[in-house]
Design an enzyme around this catalytic site. Sequence first.
Site, PDB file in Angstrom:
ATOM      1  N   LYS A 490      84.792 -80.753 -20.657  1.00  0.00           N
ATOM      2  CA  LYS A 490      83.510 -81.424 -20.423  1.00  0.00           C
ATOM      3  C   LYS A 490      82.400 -80.384 -20.291  1.00  0.00           C
ATOM      4  O   LYS A 490      82.663 -79.186 -20.150  1.00  0.00           O
ATOM      5  CB  LYS A 490      83.586 -82.285 -19.162  1.00  0.00           C
ATOM      6  N   TYR A 717      54.760 -61.713 -13.382  1.00  0.00           N
ATOM      7  CA  TYR A 717      53.874 -62.701 -12.781  1.00  0.00           C
ATOM      8  C   TYR A 717      53.696 -62.457 -11.286  1.00  0.00           C
ATOM      9  O   TYR A 717      54.633 -62.084 -10.572  1.00  0.00           O
ATOM     10  CB  TYR A 717      54.438 -64.107 -12.993  1.00  0.00           C
TER      11      TYR A 717
END
Length: 822
Positions: A490, A717
């Site tokens: 999965k 940043y």
Amino acid sequence: MYKPKEIADIIGAVITGTAGNHDIKILLTDSRQLIEPADTLFVALVTERNDAHHYIYPLIQKGVKTFVVNYIPENSQGISGLCFMVVDNTKVALQALAAHHRSQVTIPVIGITGSNGKTIVKEWLYRLLKPDYSIARSPKSFNSQIGVPLSVWQLNKQHTLGIFEAGISEPGEMSVLRNIIRPTVGILTSLGTAHDEGFTDTMQKLKEKLNLFSESDTVIVNALALTKNYTELLEGDKWFIISKHAHATLQIKHTEISGAKTKIVACYKGFEFDVLVPFTDSAGVDNTITCLGTLLYLNIPIVEIQKRMLTLQSVEMRLELKLGNHNCVLINDFYNSDINALEIALHHLKQQHRGGQKIVILSDIEQSGKLSWELYTHVAKLLSQFHIDVFIGIGKELSLQRKLFPAHAHFFDTTQAFITESKTNVELQFQNAIILLKGARSFGFEAISKQLQQKSHDTVLEINLNNLIHNINFYRSQLAKEIKLMCMVKATGYGSGSTEIAFTLQHHHVDYLAVAYTDEGVELRKAGIHLPIMVMSPEESSYDDMIDHKLEPELFSFKVIDEFLQALQNKAISEPYAVHIKLDTGMHRLGFDEAQVSELCALLKKEPALKIKSIFSHLVASDSKQFDEFTHQQIAFFEKMASQIETGIGYTTIKHICNSGAITRFKEAHYNMVRLGIGMYGVGFNELEKHKLQNISSLKTRISQLKYLKKGDTVGYNRKGVAGKDITIATIPIGYADGLSRKTGNGNFNVFINNTACKTIGNICMDMCMIDVTDVKCKEGDAVIVFETNEQLMQLSVAMETIPYEVLTNISTRVKRVYVQE
């Protein structure tokens, strides 16, 4: 070639059926690798977990008629024209046949063993000695109790030299391999820690390895790293010792690194000389030194050795599988080119079972030792046997032999000629195909791969399928023979890619797969996966697709049962449909609880449309000793509830509750199936698992740019990164959109460049981040490792304040997946 009666006499077998007068050319132990049925002898090996006698009847249907067996399976008895050679032990029979075959050959044979470097030294010796000998050698790393007999079987009267490697993991194994290889010349490459657990100490392991050479004329020993207590075993005329000591047969005086090469200064028989080799890593240099000693022993002139050593290249012992353009899949194997390697690559192509065209792009095979027409007649035969749809030959020799191949094959003198033509010729613009690229290094097939593969940025998740197989086999070793194995694929195989993982699992005969949602199962079915697949989170809107693709739902509530029964009725399904009943024993997520079991039994008993394939539950904290009491309570609840359901429905089912964390810790709860999830991908939680499991995933990228900052400059940043001194930083193309959390920024995580840990600096950006490389020698384009070991993966999960599951499943789909396999 041998007749069946000859083989029976050699291995002491009793023949049942018709011996026949046909020739046996091929020994087969893996039924999936069948090529020429009429010429094949299948040896039905029996291991702790697998009995190959089960594959005999399918092989009979494909045309195989000769077998070595312990017994004749019931479904294969009474069929005319078959020859069964019945023995007590098929593995011993295989080894005896190979030992006899070796005894018929009088050529020199080199036997190689050691803790590391066996395969590399074997491949380099093959390349270095090809001008002087016609060589038979072990395919890949065929050095086991089964691999060695299959390797030695290749010997024929055209060969003038054999080179075979031998590997062991416990005492007593080497004497068997010695009797098969019978090396006239031995090579000991190294003595390391591999397989230490199988021996009382390193001295015992060394003595066992040296057993390979008990009848050899000469043994070449790379003793550069051996201490005196070990070298004392190597006294006498037969030992060709390589070391730094003046009394060594080959003295290595010193080595000097210059750029991308290393100069080895050595002394042999009183003559000092130097050899330049194209490697700088210690392992590469040590292995070339072993080859140097071997060539000197075989009287190859030093001037010739100096020339040939410079032609050596890194040995890529693995195939790469990548996604290509237009829904194609590429198998890259363009690092070596010989007929044996081609056959191995074709087997890998065969096992994909993807549908669509099978295409082979092949370069000239260099220095095969065969006449050109003979070599390419063999190549054409292989392509026919493997049902190749399109063949493209690149090189002047292949072009000259084009008449040997189908009329619709394509031929080009150079790689560039093919690339140029493919841009305008629609016949060379492939779709929905699987393409094998197999070529000698000198043809530069990297350029073809670059053109055909899906374009993506430099950040790559590399998945090692050999390690996946290793992990599966570790968990299988923890199970009784009758216990089934369900594997979780999965969430795109925990981030690794569900289709490629599923193909590998199917090839290695796991019993079940499990996915979270129907769409995942449909994708696997369309790719060619035929294993049973359980869907763990079925949704009403997907039931039609589920039924159409024979997917098996987990039923966890009365509502889900009612909805699924309605879907079966709407599809007019007449046969009982396989489903799985989920019980809630303490997770409190999905499943029937204890109070609902009586009502559930009544419903299931009267409902013929459902066939209960399995009953299962989910353990909450199986990897944590702190909650062992609760785990035992869950197991007891499960046993009670499952037993009640089986009694209620009147038949037994598969039962499973153990997940990865429980398989090694709660063996009493294996029942008849276990579910393997994160452990399969290399993440272990107890000491046994951490020691035995191998990480399958490596997240890698490259340096985009280097910058040199002054003290006080800021990075990224919000100016979060501040240079406390003059520093060098590298920008790398991986950010939080790729799965690298912002929590790893500002020095909270290390990546690795040239084996040196480098901290992040500043905030993690969406598509990139910056790292401090002040203390590491590097350049733009150098590789950067985000993680490649379990320890590094765990460090990343700690930095991200999460678990390895989330780290792996968060890796973005824009990160290219590359699958590698030996």
